[in-house]
Motif scaffolding. Structure first.
Motif, PDB file in Angstrom:
ATOM      1  N   SER A 130       7.826  33.123  78.544  1.00 49.01           N
ATOM      2  CA  SER A 130       9.088  33.453  77.401  1.00 49.01           C
ATOM      3  C   SER A 130       9.644  34.760  77.515  1.00 49.01           C
ATOM      4  CB  SER A 130       8.742  32.860  76.119  1.00 49.01           C
ATOM      5  OG  SER A 130       7.579  33.884  75.487  1.00 49.01           O
ATOM      6  N   VAL A 157     -11.088  25.951  78.886  1.00 51.05           N
ATOM      7  CA  VAL A 157     -10.627  27.008  77.621  1.00 51.05           C
ATOM      8  C   VAL A 157     -11.730  27.692  77.141  1.00 51.05           C
ATOM      9  CG1 VAL A 157      -9.871  27.386  75.152  1.00 51.05           C
ATOM     10  CG2 VAL A 157      -8.600  25.719  77.107  1.00 51.05           C
ATOM     11  N   ASN A 159     -29.106  30.882  73.375  1.00 55.44           N
ATOM     12  CA  ASN A 159     -28.371  29.725  72.603  1.00 55.44           C
ATOM     13  C   ASN A 159     -26.789  29.739  73.206  1.00 55.44           C
ATOM     14  OD1 ASN A 159     -27.492  32.234  71.469  1.00 55.44           O
ATOM     15  ND2 ASN A 159     -28.070  31.636  69.623  1.00 55.44           N
ATOM     16  N   VAL A 160     -26.279  30.970  73.781  1.00 53.76           N
ATOM     17  CA  VAL A 160     -24.923  30.730  74.558  1.00 53.76           C
ATOM     18  C   VAL A 160     -25.098  29.886  75.606  1.00 53.76           C
ATOM     19  CG1 VAL A 160     -23.086  31.943  75.476  1.00 53.76           C
ATOM     20  CG2 VAL A 160     -24.024  32.662  73.427  1.00 53.76           C
ATOM     21  N   ASP A 170     -10.364  17.920  59.403  1.00 48.33           N
ATOM     22  CA  ASP A 170     -10.604  17.418  60.395  1.00 48.33           C
ATOM     23  C   ASP A 170      -9.253  16.947  61.221  1.00 48.33           C
ATOM     24  OD1 ASP A 170     -11.346  16.106  62.623  1.00 48.33           O
ATOM     25  OD2 ASP A 170     -11.894  14.203  61.915  1.00 48.33           O
ATOM     26  N   THR A 171      -8.660  17.830  61.999  1.00 47.23           N
ATOM     27  CA  THR A 171      -7.329  17.403  62.593  1.00 47.23           C
ATOM     28  C   THR A 171      -7.807  16.782  63.905  1.00 47.23           C
ATOM     29  OG1 THR A 171      -7.260  19.571  63.519  1.00 47.23           O
ATOM     30  CG2 THR A 171      -6.095  19.243  61.399  1.00 47.23           C
ATOM     31  N   THR A 217       8.095  32.098  71.629  1.00 48.73           N
ATOM     32  CA  THR A 217       7.239  33.009  72.261  1.00 48.73           C
ATOM     33  C   THR A 217       5.887  32.084  72.579  1.00 48.73           C
ATOM     34  OG1 THR A 217       6.401  34.285  70.529  1.00 48.73           O
ATOM     35  CG2 THR A 217       8.159  35.107  71.753  1.00 48.73           C
ATOM     36  N   GLU A 218       5.684  30.886  72.179  1.00 52.54           N
ATOM     37  CA  GLU A 218       4.478  30.229  72.474  1.00 52.54           C
ATOM     38  C   GLU A 218       4.028  29.805  73.964  1.00 52.54           C
ATOM     39  OE1 GLU A 218       4.437  26.878  69.688  1.00 52.54           O
ATOM     40  OE2 GLU A 218       3.850  28.330  68.409  1.00 52.54           O
ATOM     41  N   GLN A 219       5.341  29.611  74.789  1.00 52.53           N
ATOM     42  CA  GLN A 219       5.006  29.257  76.047  1.00 52.53           C
ATOM     43  C   GLN A 219       4.779  30.602  77.100  1.00 52.53           C
ATOM     44  OE1 GLN A 219       5.409  25.954  77.003  1.00 52.53           O
ATOM     45  NE2 GLN A 219       6.009  25.302  74.912  1.00 52.53           N
ATOM     46  N   PRO A 220       4.069  30.272  77.797  1.00 53.90           N
ATOM     47  CA  PRO A 220       3.901  31.607  78.780  1.00 53.90           C
ATOM     48  C   PRO A 220       5.125  31.458  79.644  1.00 53.90           C
ATOM     49  CG  PRO A 220       2.042  29.983  79.026  1.00 53.90           C
ATOM     50  CD  PRO A 220       3.039  29.260  77.933  1.00 53.90           C
ATOM     51  N   LEU A 273     -27.350  35.305  76.089  1.00 54.03           N
ATOM     52  CA  LEU A 273     -28.245  34.756  75.138  1.00 54.03           C
ATOM     53  C   LEU A 273     -28.590  33.245  75.231  1.00 54.03           C
ATOM     54  CD1 LEU A 273     -26.488  36.283  71.557  1.00 54.03           C
ATOM     55  CD2 LEU A 273     -28.701  36.823  72.784  1.00 54.03           C
ATOM     56  N   PRO A 294     -23.043  26.987  70.196  1.00 55.78           N
ATOM     57  CA  PRO A 294     -24.303  27.746  70.426  1.00 55.78           C
ATOM     58  C   PRO A 294     -25.315  27.784  69.453  1.00 55.78           C
ATOM     59  CG  PRO A 294     -22.507  29.175  69.916  1.00 55.78           C
ATOM     60  CD  PRO A 294     -21.891  27.692  69.831  1.00 55.78           C
ATOM     61  N   THR A 295     -24.757  27.373  68.032  1.00 53.50           N
ATOM     62  CA  THR A 295     -25.797  27.752  67.018  1.00 53.50           C
ATOM     63  C   THR A 295     -26.557  26.519  66.532  1.00 53.50           C
ATOM     64  OG1 THR A 295     -23.823  26.726  65.295  1.00 53.50           O
ATOM     65  CG2 THR A 295     -24.226  29.243  65.775  1.00 53.50           C
ATOM     66  N   ARG A 338     -16.536  41.096  80.424  1.00 54.04           N
ATOM     67  CA  ARG A 338     -16.629  42.037  79.150  1.00 54.04           C
ATOM     68  C   ARG A 338     -17.639  43.135  79.450  1.00 54.04           C
ATOM     69  NH1 ARG A 338     -17.436  37.322  74.891  1.00 54.04           N
ATOM     70  NH2 ARG A 338     -15.436  35.940  75.291  1.00 54.04           N
ATOM     71  N   SER A 377      -8.388  23.987  70.683  1.00 51.09           N
ATOM     72  CA  SER A 377      -7.847  24.354  71.862  1.00 51.09           C
ATOM     73  C   SER A 377      -8.662  23.751  73.023  1.00 51.09           C
ATOM     74  CB  SER A 377      -7.715  25.546  71.903  1.00 51.09           C
ATOM     75  OG  SER A 377      -8.818  26.272  71.598  1.00 51.09           O
TER      76      SER A 377
END
Lengths: 418, 418
Positions: free
Chosen positions: A297, A141, A123-124, A22-23, A292-295, A121, A78-79, A113, A165
């Motif tokens: 970059s 997100v 459950n989603v 658990d972070t 390259t983490e920052q958009p 679905l 959803p589960t 998609r 996230s």
């Protein structure tokens, strides 16, 4: 006003089974500290509706004695083992409804998609539901909507998704403004500085203790240890005092102090229209990944080489095998040859090389595990090489090395004469 | 006999402030799982004697209803913020005594450092104390003695030090034999499989629901979502049933099922003496970093290229700018050219290329954010390119892409005819 009694509640059978760590709770506690609040308790429960409901009931009972702020993560997915909404509805006797905005977002995701609304679905779809009359927290997100529900006088239960996230974004953008409204308090000012390659306890002995009577009656301090650096956080309602503390800190640690180097290096490279490339041995790509983490970059990060084997150092960069054999792959000489070879091929303003022993094997008396050489080629053509022995295990050493490389770029950018 | 209601309690203000991560609770839960026990709750408290005592009282009350096993870590150290013993004494009304064996051990440690018995500070000495009449747990790593105290019928409170090396040793060598005596029972078996690029809810609909009556009356299932894959975990005391479940899973998902690819790819590359190199665009080094996480990876991972900019794709790998302009940097054609160019330069058995749109910008109608092409060059010289559209934000897309690349290597290694 009085601070609430803060409880952080995470749910997930993978947590109580020890399959995941658990972070979230620690992250939330850290963020709350920045708002001036201390957490009294973490609770972690499996995905068990009875245990969850009974815990929520205990919190509701506690809220009769004092203001309680319970921040819960997980169980909004959803589960069938996602019980948070169901438990809250049982607790409050309320009904739920589907949030229009979330429904539209979900539909758009499906359409992107190539699917249709009717394909969603059930459950989603469930993830768009919240209790009637609650304050909703948008999810920018993922899909699951968060919410804040009253559980007594000045007492609230906050429910957020467990996906880090989604949770962190929701916390910062949606929840913090709500919390500031729910529990208004004197404006606490905060300053944060980073100190590099120094331990928490040394910092406390050398900085906090000698300045305790002068500074820390009216200011609070905290420190979090990270890979390569500690983050020193100071809080006070007295701006002048905070400035004095930072001043003392900068005077005492001129060579190892920084702001957030990840943001700062990104901003400076963009602003100064400078480019950078890297060549990595022991970090295997971690420095490139961090750069390259920052958009955005791609404006400054061009690329580079992974030369994990000696053969690649020689074949890709043209470093003579004799140089490697004479000085060793982990040496100031090879770090210099790597960064020089790199910049010849890439032609970027900045070049960075890392070569080191990440362990657990490969150490020797003169070069123990953790020995890392970092080469920096600056826009004026000068190359400097820095040698470290980083503590910790393989993962820690690799993180330390990449973060410290970014700190070295930070320093160079800061000292640059334009 | 009935399993106890298990609670794991950690204390430490550094934990509830988010400065340290509690790894003890998860570790203990994992060990208990192997004994066939599920943990019902984790609790973390700051070093606050009132909060600790009140929590222990709640556990004592709970023990009146059912057998409770509370395993507590932390607070047995020498400093003023260590409250565990004091709290247990208040709870039970007992007195404490110094354990002779621990006292001797401590004296020996002091003597080995050239000090004498009289030099032992009173607060260091405190760590040898336990409640009267408890079962003691020897500490063979550090000083603080652990103990098991009765808190009701078939209910026990276990106190152990928070230092992981001391706790884990004490748990395995001292506590487990005690627990087996206190709560004898039969063994639970577990199987884990990974499924790639499938959602948790789809898995539940397509696999769990249709097989519910057949399998899941006597087996438990759980699923955890990760970047690119879900981990499906099945538990039962019936080995035959577990085998049937895995069999059905493999039949239903032949193309997306795997074991732990990170371990498996490492083991196979080592065993088969194969080498690998990578060329990364949107992942910026993340794939290389992942392939070098295991100690010993230098036997197979040679290195490669980071070609973040088009210029680098062309300059370092010799891909004609026209190819990039015609098909776009994110295309099957460029992914193929990248991996072919890579293997020409590195000569490794395997080559992997990744090019994609990590976002948040750069998407278009035909190539939305998340579009990633992965090229794999196999030892037989064949190149295949796989195209995906990964969900999530920039970080998720990059994680998805690197993990999926490792899955593709896993598949190739598995299907290899030797």
């Amino acid at each position: 006003m009085m601070s609430p009694f803060i409880v952080i509640l995470s749910t997930g059978s993978e947590l109580t089974a020890g399959r995941s760590l658990d972070t979230n709770s620690g992250w939330i506690a850290n963020q709350l500290f920045e708002l001036g609040w201390k957490v009294k308790k973490f609770i972690t429960l499996p995905d068990d509706p009875n245990l969850i409901l009974s815990e929520l009931q205990s919190l509701q009972t506690l809220a009769k004695e004092k203001p309680v702020l319970a921040i819960m993560t997980g169980g909004l997915g959803p589960t069938e083992d996602d019980y948070t909404l169901e438990s809250v509805l049982k607790l409050t006797g309320k009904k739920s409804y589907s949030v229009e905005k979330a429904k539209l977002r979900l539909t758009k995701i499906y359409e992107s998609r190539g699917k249709e609304y009717k394909d969603i679905l059930p459950n989603v779809f469930r993830q768009t539901f919240v209790p009637e009359g609650c304050k909703t927290l948008d999810n920018s997100v993922g899909i699951a909507v968060g919410f804040v529900e009253s559980i007594g006088e000045k007492s609230y239960l906050v429910c957020m998704p467990g996906v880090p996230s989604e949770m962190t974004e929701m916390f910062k953008r949606r929840l913090v403004p709500e919390l500031k409204k729910l529990y208004p308090r004197e404006n606490l000012l905060q300053k944060t500085k980073w100190l590099w390659n120094i331990g928490e306890s040394l910092f406390q002995n050398d900085f906090i203790e000698p300045n305790r009577t002068e500074f820390f009656h009216e200011a609070e301090w905290g420190v979090t240890a990270n890979r390569g650096y500690i983050k020193c956080i100071f809080q006070s309602t007295n701006q002048n005092l905070l400035d004095q503390i930072i001043n003392r800190l900068e005077t005492q640690y001129p060579k190892i102090i920084s702001d957030d180097v990840f943001i700062n290096v990104h901003d400076r490279l963009l602003a100064d229209k400078l480019t950078i490339s890297v060549v990595e041995s022991c970090t295997g790509g971690l420095l490139g990944k961090k750069l390259t983490e920052q958009p955005g970059s791609s404006s400054y990060f061009m690329g580079g080489f992974l030369t994990y084997s000696n053969e690649m150092k020689s074949n890709l960069l043209g470093i003579p095998i004799e140089t490697i054999n004479t000085y060793g792959a982990v040496s100031e000489e090879v770090a210099k040859a790597m960064v020089d070879g790199l910049c010849q091929k890439t032609g970027t303003h900045y070049g960075v090389s890392i070569t080191g022993i990440a362990g657990p094997d490969g150490g020797s008396e003169g070069k123990p595990v953790g020995t890392v050489c970092i080469g920096i080629k600056e826009p004026n053509g000068e190359t400097t090489v820095h040698r470290y022995v980083f503590p910790g295990n393989r993962e820690a050493i690799r993180e330390n090395a990449s973060n410290t490389a970014i700190f070295l770029i930070y320093q160079s950018l800061k000292n640059r004469v334009i």
